[in-house]
Enzyme design. Structure first.
Site, PDB file in Angstrom:
ATOM      1  N   ASP A  87       0.684  -1.549   0.105  1.00 15.86           N
ATOM      2  CA  ASP A  87       0.137  -0.021   0.567  1.00 15.86           C
ATOM      3  C   ASP A  87       1.251   1.089  -0.182  1.00 15.86           C
ATOM      4  O   ASP A  87       1.130   1.513   1.037  1.00 15.86           O
ATOM      5  CB  ASP A  87      -0.943  -0.388   1.049  1.00 15.86           C
ATOM      6  CG  ASP A  87      -1.903   0.995   1.223  1.00 15.86           C
ATOM      7  OD1 ASP A  87      -1.272   2.143   0.364  1.00 15.86           O
ATOM      8  OD2 ASP A  87      -3.041   1.468   1.869  1.00 15.86           O
ATOM      9  N   HIS A  88       0.980   1.831  -0.942  1.00 15.79           N
ATOM     10  CA  HIS A  88       1.829   2.705  -1.305  1.00 15.79           C
ATOM     11  C   HIS A  88       1.820   4.037  -0.221  1.00 15.79           C
ATOM     12  O   HIS A  88       2.885   5.011  -0.011  1.00 15.79           O
ATOM     13  CB  HIS A  88       2.154   3.249  -2.972  1.00 15.79           C
ATOM     14  CG  HIS A  88       1.296   4.340  -3.304  1.00 15.79           C
ATOM     15  ND1 HIS A  88       0.530   3.912  -3.197  1.00 15.79           N
ATOM     16  CD2 HIS A  88       1.208   5.525  -3.135  1.00 15.79           C
ATOM     17  CE1 HIS A  88      -0.561   5.549  -4.354  1.00 15.79           C
ATOM     18  NE2 HIS A  88       0.103   5.469  -4.145  1.00 15.79           N
ATOM     19  N   HIS A 115      -5.408   3.036   1.351  1.00 11.87           N
ATOM     20  CA  HIS A 115      -5.299   4.464   1.547  1.00 11.87           C
ATOM     21  C   HIS A 115      -5.890   4.705   2.773  1.00 11.87           C
ATOM     22  O   HIS A 115      -4.432   5.084   3.907  1.00 11.87           O
ATOM     23  CB  HIS A 115      -4.693   5.268   0.035  1.00 11.87           C
ATOM     24  CG  HIS A 115      -4.534   4.349  -0.280  1.00 11.87           C
ATOM     25  ND1 HIS A 115      -3.660   3.037  -0.577  1.00 11.87           N
ATOM     26  CD2 HIS A 115      -4.519   4.661  -2.001  1.00 11.87           C
ATOM     27  CE1 HIS A 115      -3.262   3.197  -1.891  1.00 11.87           C
ATOM     28  NE2 HIS A 115      -3.733   3.894  -2.577  1.00 11.87           N
TER      29      HIS A 115
HETATM   30  C1  BG6 Z   1      -3.656   4.648  -6.313  1.00  9.30           C
HETATM   31  C2  BG6 Z   1      -5.081   4.844  -7.400  1.00  9.30           C
HETATM   32  O1  BG6 Z   1      -3.321   3.431  -5.698  1.00  9.30           O
HETATM   33  O2  BG6 Z   1      -3.656   5.478  -5.225  1.00  9.30           O
HETATM   34  C3  BG6 Z   1      -4.972   5.999  -8.317  1.00  9.30           C
HETATM   35  O3  BG6 Z   1      -5.098   3.461  -7.590  1.00  9.30           O
HETATM   36  C4  BG6 Z   1      -5.012   6.773  -6.793  1.00  9.30           C
HETATM   37  O4  BG6 Z   1      -6.355   5.984  -8.149  1.00  9.30           O
HETATM   38  C5  BG6 Z   1      -3.201   7.049  -6.427  1.00  9.30           C
HETATM   39  O5  BG6 Z   1      -4.732   8.110  -8.185  1.00  9.30           O
HETATM   40  C6  BG6 Z   1      -3.243   8.411  -5.465  1.00  9.30           C
HETATM   41  O6  BG6 Z   1      -1.283   8.326  -4.795  1.00  9.30           O
HETATM   42  P1  BG6 Z   1      -0.760   9.438  -4.497  1.00  9.30           P
HETATM   43  O7  BG6 Z   1       0.239   8.549  -4.062  1.00  9.30           O
HETATM   44  O8  BG6 Z   1      -0.990   9.761  -5.937  1.00  9.30           O
HETATM   45  O9  BG6 Z   1      -1.474  10.040  -4.120  1.00  9.30           O
END
Ligand code: BG6
Length: 504
Positions: A185-186, A248
């Protein structure tokens, strides 16, 4: 992390090696780890996919990705020349056992050349339909037997619902030991997100007031100004609940609400987080009606440019019932948080791209100041800004300088930009390095994923079974549907936003 950390020889096998995620995130992250001296002398990146490339062609493609997306800008020629010697490409068919034999030969060859047994990280940056077949074929080829040295990294989405997540977990559990599985989960790799734990548990100041006695409500808001871009086919089967909230936003909520872990071990931290998910109040159909709002963006204008509505986006059903916005009021039913609402919202094509957690404290028990001095009275707030601004602000009341007693809210600010000169690593750098080191703290455990799905399923069911008649119900460049304002206004609050600085 300290630069004294030692990393073992590693082979990264990247399924989806020609895909967007690798070009935008993984390759730049590995390259930056190399630049910053985190990679061992012996490492290899083997990209794999169906398209035919020679190693040279593939290296040129990666360089393009790095030049466009690396936080350190265009690659330096000498550094790139050094790095590219470690990059290889293998054309593959994920369903064919010959592919895996070839991996096996390659890995044996690296081991022979490096005179060691390298760690191997299989990174599944592919569509989820391929997770089972790749995992099973890796096992059949005997590539996952060494539980200490082989790891599998699974990109989201981890399942489409509770049943499919359980199925995937069961399949992986048959093949791997849990210590080999890295569900990514980045958000957990983001510097500011990791800092939530540091802020809460490395300071004695906040923990005593971090509970229902002092906190009135919590807001977690992740808004994006981008639309679905070219991901309509994926997104239309997913929506904001699955794409953002199930993973997230609930992870952010866990970090805010978790009890203090005994130590920083992966299992300790993950136990405390899953306890939050278990304590979260389950939704009845009535709760869905009262506490969950969905939205879908319509056509509009963003920074002077006309943008299509969601239903007009490429590869999106013209009658789509998919939500591009969701706002939910959650409760955590435990001793610490009883009665404290957690308002969570996310949406695409919103007025501002910003991820912000706001903790609003209860008001003072008695106001001693005359009414005219407190016209702009504001309860204390702690604002953790995750992106694009990276800061923590404590909003307190202060006396405005002057002869009269006028109070207003001022910010005590910790701003990354002003405090640190070194650039924060990208989330994927942190997470890839952790996977190399065998540290699962920032990855999702199987039971966490399932508990999060369990929580959101009643909302998903209700929305799926009842087509929204009001879609599209917010226009591009707005703050989402009015019902989301009403959700929080009913309790006497409003969504908090930081003043706009950057626009994505
Ligand atoms: C991803 C989603 O996991 O996270 C995207 O699939 C979203 O739809 C993105 O735009 C948002 O990530 P960040 O790091 O740009 O906030």
């Amino acid at each position: 992390m300290s630069s004294k950390i030692h990393t073992d020889p590693t082979v990264f096998v990247i399924f989806g090696g020609t895909g967007d995620l690798n070009m935008r995130k993984l390759a730049p992250a590995i390259y930056n780890l190399f630049l910053d001296g985190w990679l061992p002398g012996n490492f290899a990146v083997v990209g794999t996919g169906r398209t035919k490339f020679t190693d040279e062609e593939y290296r040129a493609k990666l360089l393009e990705g790095i030049n466009s997306f690396s936080r350190s800008g265009k690659a330096d020629k000498a550094k790139w020349d050094e790095f590219q010697k470690h990059v290889f490409y293998q054309v593959s068919d994920a369903t064919d056992s010959a592919t895996y034999k070839e991996f096996s030969h390659r890995i044996d060859a690296f081991n022979a050349e490096w005179k060691t047994k390298a760690n191997v990280i299989y990174y599944l940056a592919v569509s989820p339909n391929f997770f089972p077949i790749i995992a099973s074929n890796l096992a059949k080829a005997g590539l996952t037997k060494d539980t200490k040295r082989t790891r599998i990294v699974i990109e989201k989405p981890f399942g489409h619902d509770l049943d499919s997540a359980k199925e995937l977990n069961a399949l992986l559990a048959n093949i791997f030991d849990e210590c080999q599985i890295y569900r990514i989960d980045h958000y957990l790799g983001k510097e500011t997100v990791q800092n939530i734990m540091a802020f809460r548990f490395a300071n004695s100041l906040f923990e005593p007031i971090w509970n229902r006695n002092f906190i009135e409500h919590v807001q977690i808001s992740v808004t994006e100004s981008l639309g679905v871009e070219d991901r309509g086919d994926y997104y239309d089967g997913s929506g904001a609940m699955r794409d953002m909230i199930q993973n997230h936003l609930l992870q952010l909520l866990c970090l805010v609400a978790m009890e203090t872990p005994i130590n920083f071990d992966a299992s300790e931290v993950r136990d405390r987080k899953v306890e939050v998910l278990r304590a979260m109040r389950k939704f009845s159909p009535e709760d869905v009606r009262n506490s969950a709002v969905r939205g879908q963006y319509g056509q509009g204008w963003m920074t002077g440019k006309e943008v299509p509505g969601y239903r007009e986006e490429a590869k999106v059903d013209a009658e789509s019932n998919t939500e591009t916005f969701a706002a939910i009021k959650f409760f955590v039913d435990n001793w610490r948080w009883q009665g404290v609402p957690f308002y969570v919202r996310t949406g695409k094509r919103m007025h501002q791209s910003a991820s912000v957690i706001t903790i609003q404290f209860k008001d003072v028990p008695h106001k001693i100041f005359p009414a005219e001095s407190t016209e702009s009275w504001q309860q204390n707030r702690l604002i953790i800004s995750i992106q694009p601004e990276m800061s923590i602000r404590l909003q307190v009341q202060a006396k405005r300088p002057g002869i009269d007693m006028i109070l207003n809210a001022v910010d005590m600010v910790f701003d990354y930009k002003g405090t640190y000169t070194n650039q924060a690593p990208e989330a994927y750098e942190t997470l890839l390095l952790d996977a190399m080191l065998g540290d699962q703290t920032l990855f999702m455990r199987g039971d966490q994923v399932e508990t999060a799905w369990e929580l959101v399923m009643p909302i998903l069911h209700a929305w799926q079974n009842k087509k929204s008649l009001s879609f599209p119900n917010y226009s591009a460049d707005s703050w989402g549907p009015e019902a989301a304002e009403a959700l929080i206004a009913r309790d006497g609050y409003h969504w908090f936003t930081l003043p706009l600085k950057d626009k994505k």
